[in-house]
Design a protein around this motif. Structure first.
Motif, short mmCIF file in Angstrom:
data_model
loop_
_atom_site.label_atom_id
_atom_site.label_comp_id
_atom_site.label_asym_id
_atom_site.label_seq_id
_atom_site.Cartn_x
_atom_site.Cartn_y
_atom_site.Cartn_z
N PRO A 55 0.83 -1.21 0.00
CA PRO A 55 0.00 0.00 0.00
C PRO A 55 0.86 1.26 0.00
CG PRO A 55 -0.90 -1.61 1.53
CD PRO A 55 0.42 -2.16 1.06
N ARG A 56 0.40 2.28 -0.71
CA ARG A 56 1.16 3.52 -0.82
C ARG A 56 1.47 4.09 0.56
NH1 ARG A 56 0.98 8.38 -3.90
NH2 ARG A 56 2.55 9.74 -2.95
N ALA A 57 0.54 3.98 1.51
CA ALA A 57 0.77 4.52 2.85
C ALA A 57 2.01 3.91 3.48
CB ALA A 57 -0.44 4.28 3.74
N GLU A 58 2.25 2.62 3.21
CA GLU A 58 3.39 1.94 3.83
C GLU A 58 4.68 2.21 3.06
OE1 GLU A 58 0.94 -1.52 6.18
OE2 GLU A 58 1.83 -2.04 4.25
N ARG A 59 4.59 2.55 1.80
CA ARG A 59 5.78 3.04 1.08
C ARG A 59 6.19 4.40 1.66
NH1 ARG A 59 4.29 1.51 -5.28
NH2 ARG A 59 2.63 0.06 -4.71
N GLU A 60 5.19 5.23 1.95
CA GLU A 60 5.47 6.53 2.57
C GLU A 60 5.98 6.36 4.00
OE1 GLU A 60 5.54 9.15 0.87
OE2 GLU A 60 4.27 8.76 -0.88
N LEU A 61 5.47 5.36 4.70
CA LEU A 61 5.98 5.04 6.03
C LEU A 61 7.47 4.72 5.95
CD1 LEU A 61 5.65 4.28 9.08
CD2 LEU A 61 4.98 1.99 8.28
N ALA A 62 7.86 3.90 4.97
CA ALA A 62 9.28 3.55 4.81
C ALA A 62 10.12 4.79 4.56
CB ALA A 62 9.44 2.56 3.66
N ALA A 63 9.62 5.72 3.73
CA ALA A 63 10.36 6.96 3.46
C ALA A 63 10.55 7.76 4.74
CB ALA A 63 9.61 7.79 2.42
N THR A 64 9.54 7.75 5.60
CA THR A 64 9.62 8.47 6.87
C THR A 64 10.65 7.82 7.79
OG1 THR A 64 7.27 9.03 6.62
CG2 THR A 64 8.26 9.37 8.79
N VAL A 65 10.68 6.50 7.82
CA VAL A 65 11.64 5.78 8.65
C VAL A 65 13.07 6.11 8.24
CG1 VAL A 65 12.53 3.49 9.25
CG2 VAL A 65 10.07 3.88 9.18
N VAL A 66 13.35 6.05 6.95
CA VAL A 66 14.69 6.37 6.46
C VAL A 66 15.08 7.78 6.89
CG1 VAL A 66 16.21 6.51 4.45
CG2 VAL A 66 14.33 4.87 4.47
N SER A 67 14.14 8.70 6.78
CA SER A 67 14.40 10.10 7.12
C SER A 67 14.68 10.26 8.62
CB SER A 67 13.23 10.97 6.69
OG SER A 67 13.01 10.86 5.29
N LYS A 68 14.06 9.43 9.45
CA LYS A 68 14.37 9.45 10.88
C LYS A 68 15.77 8.92 11.14
CE LYS A 68 12.48 10.07 14.28
NZ LYS A 68 12.48 11.20 15.24
N VAL A 69 16.18 7.87 10.45
CA VAL A 69 17.53 7.32 10.62
C VAL A 69 18.57 8.35 10.20
CG1 VAL A 69 19.15 5.54 9.83
CG2 VAL A 69 16.78 4.93 10.33
N ASN A 70 18.31 9.05 9.09
CA ASN A 70 19.28 10.00 8.54
C ASN A 70 19.15 11.41 9.11
OD1 ASN A 70 20.56 8.16 6.79
ND2 ASN A 70 18.98 8.44 5.24
N GLY A 71 18.09 11.68 9.86
CA GLY A 71 17.90 13.01 10.43
C GLY A 71 17.41 14.04 9.44
N CYS A 72 16.65 13.61 8.41
CA CYS A 72 16.18 14.54 7.38
C CYS A 72 14.77 15.03 7.73
CB CYS A 72 16.20 13.89 6.01
SG CYS A 72 15.87 15.05 4.66
N ILE A 73 14.69 16.17 8.39
CA ILE A 73 13.42 16.72 8.85
C ILE A 73 12.52 17.08 7.66
CG2 ILE A 73 12.39 18.73 9.97
CD1 ILE A 73 14.66 18.61 12.02
N TYR A 74 13.09 17.62 6.59
CA TYR A 74 12.25 18.04 5.46
C TYR A 74 11.57 16.83 4.81
CZ TYR A 74 10.47 20.26 1.33
OH TYR A 74 9.61 20.70 0.34
N CYS A 75 12.35 15.82 4.44
CA CYS A 75 11.75 14.64 3.79
C CYS A 75 10.72 13.98 4.69
CB CYS A 75 12.84 13.63 3.42
SG CYS A 75 13.89 14.13 2.03
N ALA A 76 11.03 13.90 5.98
CA ALA A 76 10.09 13.28 6.91
C ALA A 76 8.78 14.06 6.96
CB ALA A 76 10.71 13.19 8.29
N SER A 77 8.85 15.38 6.91
CA SER A 77 7.62 16.18 6.99
C SER A 77 6.71 15.87 5.81
CB SER A 77 7.95 17.67 7.06
OG SER A 77 8.38 18.18 5.81
N VAL A 78 7.28 15.77 4.63
CA VAL A 78 6.49 15.51 3.42
C VAL A 78 5.88 14.12 3.47
CG1 VAL A 78 6.58 15.23 0.91
CG2 VAL A 78 7.84 17.11 2.02
#
Length: 366
Positions: A243-266
Motif C-alpha cells: 500500500p502507498r501509505a506503507e511506502r510513505e511510512l518507509a520513506a519516513t523511517v529512512v528520514s528518521k535514521v538520517n535526520g532529514c526533517i524536510y523529507c520526513a515532513s512531506v
C-alpha cells in the motif's frame, strides 16, 4: 567497460525466471529508470566531472557501503592522479555516505575552492546519493533471496538532526520532526528558470518542478533529474503491491535514521493522510535520537519499520528474521520489492536534501 542492460539484476544475482524477476518486471518503470539514472551518470563524463573521476568516487562509495561487486564494477581502468579536486570530492563523498546530516554550506564552499563548478557539485552529490541507493537495492534484493543478510542485529535507533535555531540565511530552522509543510532553501544557487531552454522548461513543467528551488538546482544536470524523477514515480506511484501509505511510512523511517526533517515532513504527512493513522505516524516522528524506532506500533508496522531502518544503515544491515517477520505479516515478493525500493530511494533523496540545502519554517501569512 560495456554497460550492462540491468546492473542491479546482475549484481544482485537475480534468476531471470524467479518470482523476484517477475516482480521487478511488474515494476518496470522503476527498474528501467534506475538503470537509466546509472546510464546518465556513467555512460560518459563531461568537462565538469570526467568519467574516470566518477568511477573512482563511485568505487569508493560502493566500498564504504560494503559492496565489493559494485566497487569492482566501478573501479576505473586507469589511475586518477591525486589532486585538491579529488581530495575535496572524497571528503564530500564521505560526509554524504556516513553522516549527511552533518553537512554545512562550508562543504560546498570547499568543493568550489577546489575547482568544482555548480553543475559538477550537483552531479557529484547525485552520484554519491545514487550509489547509496544502488547499494541498498543490491543488499535488499540479495537478502530477499536468502543471501548475505545477518541472522540477527540490534534494533535500529533514530539518528540525530540539526539543532541550530536559524538557517544559514537567517530563517527559522527546524529542531524537531513535524508534519507541517516546510520550506527548503539551497546552499548553492538554483539554476534560474530563464536559463533553461524551452524544451528543458517543458521537462521541468511535466513533473511540476518549475517553481522549486530544489528541483531547479538538481536541474543543473537535467537528464539525470529526469531519470531520477521517473525512478521515484515508478517506485511510489504504482498500483498493487505494498500500500502507498506503507511506502510513505518507509520513506519516513529512512528520514528518521538520517535526520532529514524536510523529507520526513512531506512523507509522514502523506503516510498519515493515506493510512488514517496520524497518531502512529506522529509517534514515529517523536522518537528521540538513540531510541528504537519500531517500538509501540502494530506488528505489521513494527516489521516494516525495523526492516527499513536496518536497510538504511551504512553499510545496510537487514536480517533474515526481519524478512521472515514481514512475510508473516502477509507481505509477498512484490510487496517486499516495493518496501526495498521505497527505502533505498530515500537513501538517495535524504542525501541530496541534507547536503545541498536545509529546511525552514515559513512565515505565517496574514
Amino acid at each position: 567497460m560495456s554497460q550492462p542492460d540491468d546492473l542491479i539484476a546482475t549484481l544482485a544475482d537475480i534468476d531471470p525466471d524467479s518470482g523476484l524477476a517477475h516482480a521487478r518486471q511488474t515494476r518496470h518503470a522503476a527498474t528501467r529508470h534506475a538503470q537509466g539514472s546509472y546510464e546518465v551518470l556513467f555512460s560518459q563524463g563531461d568537462d565538469d566531472f570526467p568519467l574516470t573521476e566518477r568511477r573512482l568516487l563511485a568505487a569508493k562509495v560502493a566500498d564504504w557501503h560494503g559492496q565489493p561487486g559494485l566497487q569492482a564494477h566501478y573501479q576505473p581502468q586507469q589511475p586518477v592522479p591525486d589532486s585538491d579536486r579529488i581530495s575535496a570530492a572524497l571528503n564530500f563523498a564521505h560526509r554524504l555516505t556516513f553522516e549527511p546530516v552533518a553537512a554545512t554550506p562550508a562543504d560546498l564552499e570547499a568543493l568550489k575552492q577546489a575547482g568544482w563548478s555548480p553543475r559538477g557539485i550537483v552531479t557529484l552529490a547525485q552520484l554519491v546519493a545514487f550509489v547509496s541507493f544502488q547499494s541498498r537495492l543490491i543488499t535488499g534484493l540479495r537478502s530477499l533471496q536468502g543471501h548475505e543478510a545477518a541472522v540477527e542485529a540490534a534494533p535500529v535507533v533514530a539518528g540525530h538532526w540539526h539543532e541550530a535555531l536559524q538557517t544559514a540565511s537567517g530563517k527559522t530552522a527546524l529542531t524537531a520532526f513535524t508534519q507541517q509543510e516546510l520550506g527548503w532553501e539551497p546552499w548553492l544557487p538554483a539554476r534560474p528558470l530563464a536559463e533553461f531552454s524551452e524544451e528543458e522548461q517543458a521537462i521541468l513543467a511535466k513533473f511540476g518542478h518549475t517553481d522549486s528551488d530544489y528541483f531547479r538546482l538538481l536541474g543543473r544536470n537535467l537528464p539525470l533529474l529526469e531519470q531520477r524523477t521517473l525512478t521515484d514515480k515508478g517506485i511510489f506511484y504504482t498500483a498493487g503491491g505494498l500500500p502507498r501509505a506503507e511506502r510513505e511510512l518507509a520513506a519516513t523511517v529512512v528520514s528518521k535514521v538520517n535526520g532529514c526533517i524536510y523529507c520526513a515532513s512531506v512523507h509522514a504527512r502523506k503516510a498519515s493522510q493515506l493510512s488514517k493513522q496520524d497518531d502512529a505516524i506522529q509517534k514515529l516522528l517523536n522518537v528521540a535520537p538513540g531510541a528504537v524506532l519500531s517500538h509501540g506500533h502494530t506488528a505489521r508496522w513494527q516489521a516494516i519499520i525495523a526492516f527499513s531502518a536496518a536497510l538504511s544503515l551504512t553499510p545496510a544491515q537487514p536480517t533474515q528474521s526481519q524478512i521472515a517477520a514481514l512475510r508473516e505479516q502477509g507481505l509477498d515478493t512484490l510487496d517486499l520489492l516495493d518496501l526495498i525500493q521505497s527505502t533505498a530511494f530515500f537513501a538517495w533523496a535524504n542525501r541530496l536534501m541534507l547536503t545541498l540545502g536545509e529546511p525552514f519554517l515559513p512565515e505565517k501569512q496574514g
